[in-house]
Design a protein around this motif. Structure first.
Motif, PDB file in Angstrom:
ATOM      1  N   GLU A  68     -15.585 -12.457 -14.047  1.00 41.24           N
ATOM      2  CA  GLU A  68     -14.656 -13.601 -14.061  1.00 41.24           C
ATOM      3  C   GLU A  68     -15.100 -14.663 -15.063  1.00 41.24           C
ATOM      4  OE1 GLU A  68     -14.411 -14.965 -10.048  1.00 41.24           O
ATOM      5  OE2 GLU A  68     -12.909 -13.470  -9.468  1.00 41.24           O
ATOM      6  N   LEU A  69     -16.405 -14.950 -15.081  1.00 44.00           N
ATOM      7  CA  LEU A  69     -16.900 -15.968 -15.998  1.00 44.00           C
ATOM      8  C   LEU A  69     -16.724 -15.530 -17.446  1.00 44.00           C
ATOM      9  CD1 LEU A  69     -18.280 -18.633 -16.580  1.00 44.00           C
ATOM     10  CD2 LEU A  69     -20.498 -17.494 -16.297  1.00 44.00           C
ATOM     11  N   LEU A  70     -17.007 -14.265 -17.729  1.00 43.45           N
ATOM     12  CA  LEU A  70     -16.866 -13.770 -19.098  1.00 43.45           C
ATOM     13  C   LEU A  70     -15.402 -13.795 -19.524  1.00 43.45           C
ATOM     14  CD1 LEU A  70     -18.069 -12.556 -21.633  1.00 43.45           C
ATOM     15  CD2 LEU A  70     -17.918 -10.288 -20.572  1.00 43.45           C
ATOM     16  N   ALA A  71     -14.512 -13.335 -18.646  1.00 44.38           N
ATOM     17  CA  ALA A  71     -13.083 -13.318 -18.978  1.00 44.38           C
ATOM     18  C   ALA A  71     -12.555 -14.741 -19.157  1.00 44.38           C
ATOM     19  CB  ALA A  71     -12.310 -12.595 -17.874  1.00 44.38           C
ATOM     20  N   THR A  72     -13.040 -15.660 -18.328  1.00 44.55           N
ATOM     21  CA  THR A  72     -12.604 -17.058 -18.420  1.00 44.55           C
ATOM     22  C   THR A  72     -13.077 -17.699 -19.721  1.00 44.55           C
ATOM     23  OG1 THR A  72     -12.607 -17.325 -16.016  1.00 44.55           O
ATOM     24  CG2 THR A  72     -12.728 -19.338 -17.348  1.00 44.55           C
ATOM     25  N   SER A  73     -14.371 -17.578 -19.998  1.00 43.69           N
ATOM     26  CA  SER A  73     -14.945 -18.208 -21.188  1.00 43.69           C
ATOM     27  C   SER A  73     -14.365 -17.613 -22.470  1.00 43.69           C
ATOM     28  CB  SER A  73     -16.468 -18.038 -21.164  1.00 43.69           C
ATOM     29  OG  SER A  73     -17.054 -18.637 -22.291  1.00 43.69           O
ATOM     30  N   ALA A  74     -14.303 -16.266 -22.517  1.00 45.86           N
ATOM     31  CA  ALA A  74     -13.764 -15.602 -23.706  1.00 45.86           C
ATOM     32  C   ALA A  74     -12.282 -15.907 -23.868  1.00 45.86           C
ATOM     33  CB  ALA A  74     -13.985 -14.097 -23.602  1.00 45.86           C
ATOM     34  N   GLY A  75     -11.546 -15.970 -22.757  1.00 45.07           N
ATOM     35  CA  GLY A  75     -10.110 -16.265 -22.821  1.00 45.07           C
ATOM     36  C   GLY A  75      -9.841 -17.666 -23.341  1.00 45.07           C
ATOM     37  N   GLU A  76     -10.661 -18.631 -22.919  1.00 46.54           N
ATOM     38  CA  GLU A  76     -10.470 -20.015 -23.371  1.00 46.54           C
ATOM     39  C   GLU A  76     -10.745 -20.137 -24.866  1.00 46.54           C
ATOM     40  OE1 GLU A  76     -11.708 -22.244 -19.165  1.00 46.54           O
ATOM     41  OE2 GLU A  76     -13.096 -22.206 -20.864  1.00 46.54           O
ATOM     42  N   ILE A  77     -11.833 -19.539 -25.328  1.00 43.10           N
ATOM     43  CA  ILE A  77     -12.157 -19.631 -26.758  1.00 43.10           C
ATOM     44  C   ILE A  77     -11.153 -18.842 -27.582  1.00 43.10           C
ATOM     45  CG2 ILE A  77     -13.861 -18.916 -28.498  1.00 43.10           C
ATOM     46  CD1 ILE A  77     -16.035 -19.857 -26.652  1.00 43.10           C
ATOM     47  N   ALA A  78     -10.685 -17.718 -27.024  1.00 40.11           N
ATOM     48  CA  ALA A  78      -9.661 -16.937 -27.733  1.00 40.11           C
ATOM     49  C   ALA A  78      -8.396 -17.773 -27.927  1.00 40.11           C
ATOM     50  CB  ALA A  78      -9.345 -15.666 -26.948  1.00 40.11           C
TER      51      ALA A  78
ATOM     52  N   ALA B  48      -7.390 -12.550 -31.825  1.00 39.85           N
ATOM     53  CA  ALA B  48      -7.598 -13.573 -30.792  1.00 39.85           C
ATOM     54  C   ALA B  48      -6.532 -13.539 -29.707  1.00 39.85           C
ATOM     55  CB  ALA B  48      -7.621 -14.960 -31.443  1.00 39.85           C
ATOM     56  N   ASN B  49      -5.643 -12.575 -29.753  1.00 40.64           N
ATOM     57  CA  ASN B  49      -4.525 -12.514 -28.813  1.00 40.64           C
ATOM     58  C   ASN B  49      -4.958 -11.944 -27.451  1.00 40.64           C
ATOM     59  OD1 ASN B  49      -1.934 -12.758 -27.833  1.00 40.64           O
ATOM     60  ND2 ASN B  49      -1.220 -10.827 -28.755  1.00 40.64           N
ATOM     61  N   HIS B  50      -5.781 -12.715 -26.741  1.00 44.74           N
ATOM     62  CA  HIS B  50      -6.283 -12.314 -25.421  1.00 44.74           C
ATOM     63  C   HIS B  50      -6.264 -13.518 -24.496  1.00 44.74           C
ATOM     64  CE1 HIS B  50      -7.770  -8.472 -26.999  1.00 44.74           C
ATOM     65  NE2 HIS B  50      -8.279  -9.150 -28.020  1.00 44.74           N
ATOM     66  N   ASN B  51      -6.087 -13.247 -23.206  1.00 45.46           N
ATOM     67  CA  ASN B  51      -6.188 -14.299 -22.201  1.00 45.46           C
ATOM     68  C   ASN B  51      -7.027 -13.791 -21.036  1.00 45.46           C
ATOM     69  OD1 ASN B  51      -4.517 -12.628 -20.641  1.00 45.46           O
ATOM     70  ND2 ASN B  51      -2.657 -13.738 -21.243  1.00 45.46           N
ATOM     71  N   TYR B  52      -7.192 -14.637 -20.034  1.00 44.61           N
ATOM     72  CA  TYR B  52      -8.050 -14.279 -18.895  1.00 44.61           C
ATOM     73  C   TYR B  52      -7.615 -12.963 -18.250  1.00 44.61           C
ATOM     74  CZ  TYR B  52      -9.811 -14.211 -14.123  1.00 44.61           C
ATOM     75  OH  TYR B  52     -10.377 -13.826 -12.938  1.00 44.61           O
TER      76      TYR B  52
ATOM     77  N   ASP C 121     -16.926  -5.317 -25.598  1.00 43.39           N
ATOM     78  CA  ASP C 121     -16.582  -5.179 -27.018  1.00 43.39           C
ATOM     79  C   ASP C 121     -15.648  -6.306 -27.463  1.00 43.39           C
ATOM     80  OD1 ASP C 121     -18.111  -2.916 -27.203  1.00 43.39           O
ATOM     81  OD2 ASP C 121     -16.427  -1.506 -27.112  1.00 43.39           O
ATOM     82  N   THR C 122     -14.635  -6.578 -26.648  1.00 46.73           N
ATOM     83  CA  THR C 122     -13.657  -7.611 -26.997  1.00 46.73           C
ATOM     84  C   THR C 122     -14.282  -9.003 -26.965  1.00 46.73           C
ATOM     85  OG1 THR C 122     -11.895  -6.238 -26.032  1.00 46.73           O
ATOM     86  CG2 THR C 122     -11.391  -8.567 -26.432  1.00 46.73           C
ATOM     87  N   ALA C 123     -15.086  -9.248 -25.936  1.00 49.80           N
ATOM     88  CA  ALA C 123     -15.763 -10.547 -25.843  1.00 49.80           C
ATOM     89  C   ALA C 123     -16.708 -10.753 -27.022  1.00 49.80           C
ATOM     90  CB  ALA C 123     -16.530 -10.639 -24.522  1.00 49.80           C
ATOM     91  N   GLN C 124     -17.373  -9.673 -27.441  1.00 49.99           N
ATOM     92  CA  GLN C 124     -18.273  -9.771 -28.593  1.00 49.99           C
ATOM     93  C   GLN C 124     -17.486 -10.108 -29.854  1.00 49.99           C
ATOM     94  OE1 GLN C 124     -22.024  -9.077 -28.852  1.00 49.99           O
ATOM     95  NE2 GLN C 124     -21.272 -10.466 -30.430  1.00 49.99           N
TER      96      GLN C 124
END
Length: 230
Positions: free
Chosen positions: A71-81, A100-104, A117-120
């Motif tokens: 959840e934290l990774l998806a949240t953080s990566a989604g916000e920056i994306a 960058a077309n990703h969300n939580y 991979d996507t978060a990286q």
């Protein structure tokens, strides 16, 4: 950790050891048999504790922690994306926009490997464009949060596979131990005991009786005879 069959075989080995130690007088001059008894004692010492051990499994707490890391990774990566996407729109950079077309939700639903991979990719792109992204609120602290979330999730995502590997290795090690135990009993102990059938029949019969493996109820039909430890 032991199977029912292994536990039965270990019990028979322990019984044989107890019978041998009950009265060592018949073989007090038999150095070879004494060494076999000592080795049998070592096998018993090594294997007996395994009755109480179980293979490491993921606990409910571990599962919850892993979900929190996802959840934290998806949240953080989604916000920056989101900020990265807005920057790409302003720059009319379709390649960056697509990346960058990703969300939580889309990130959270990815398989573990795809998520890392996507978060990286998002982290790499955000780091590459860190200076202009500062105007979009992408601070060093937020990038650090994403890095730490990425590291925490990457460390945990292979836990189940690691547990399977550890379990398989443990089972193979135990199987090998029982193979060695069977060799000791058949190739050394049995042959060393032959001579005692005539010279010390009571001692010999006591050891042979102790060597029988009694299967637990439900593991074999009641009409079957006890088997000798192999």
């Amino acid at each position: 950790m032991l199977t029912a069959k292994q536990d039965n075989r270990l019990t028979a080995a322990e019984n044989a050891l107890a019978a041998l130690l009950q009265d060592a007088t018949p073989y007090q001059q038999d150095k070879a048999l004494q060494r076999a008894v000592a080795d049998l004692q070592q096998f018993a010492d090594d294997l007996t504790p395994l009755r109480q051990q179980t293979l490491r499994k993921a606990s409910k707490g571990n599962t919850t922690a892993k979900t929190d890391r996802r959840e934290l990774l998806a949240t953080s990566a989604g916000e920056i994306a989101g900020d990265l996407y807005a920057y790409a729109i302003d720059q009319q950079d379709r390649t960056l926009q697509n990346a960058a077309n990703h969300n939580y939700s889309s990130l959270y639903d990815l398989r573990a490997t795809a998520l890392t991979d996507t978060a990286q990719d998002i982290l790499d792109l955000a780091t590459e464009h860190a200076e202009p992204l500062a105007e979009y609120g992408v601070t060093k602290a937020r990038l650090t949060e994403l890095k730490e979330a990425f590291s925490a999730f990457s460390t945990s995502k292979n836990d189940p596979r690691q547990q399977i590997s550890e379990g398989k290795a443990a089972r193979l090690a135990i199987k090998d131990k029982f193979t060695q135990l069977a060799a000791l009993l058949e190739d050394r102990l049995d042959r060393s005991l032959r001579k005692y059938a005539r010279s010390h029949p009571a001692f010999y019969q006591r050891i042979q009786a102790a060597r029988l493996v009694i299967n637990r109820p439900g593991k074999q039909k009641s009409s079957a005879a006890p088997a000798k430890l192999e």
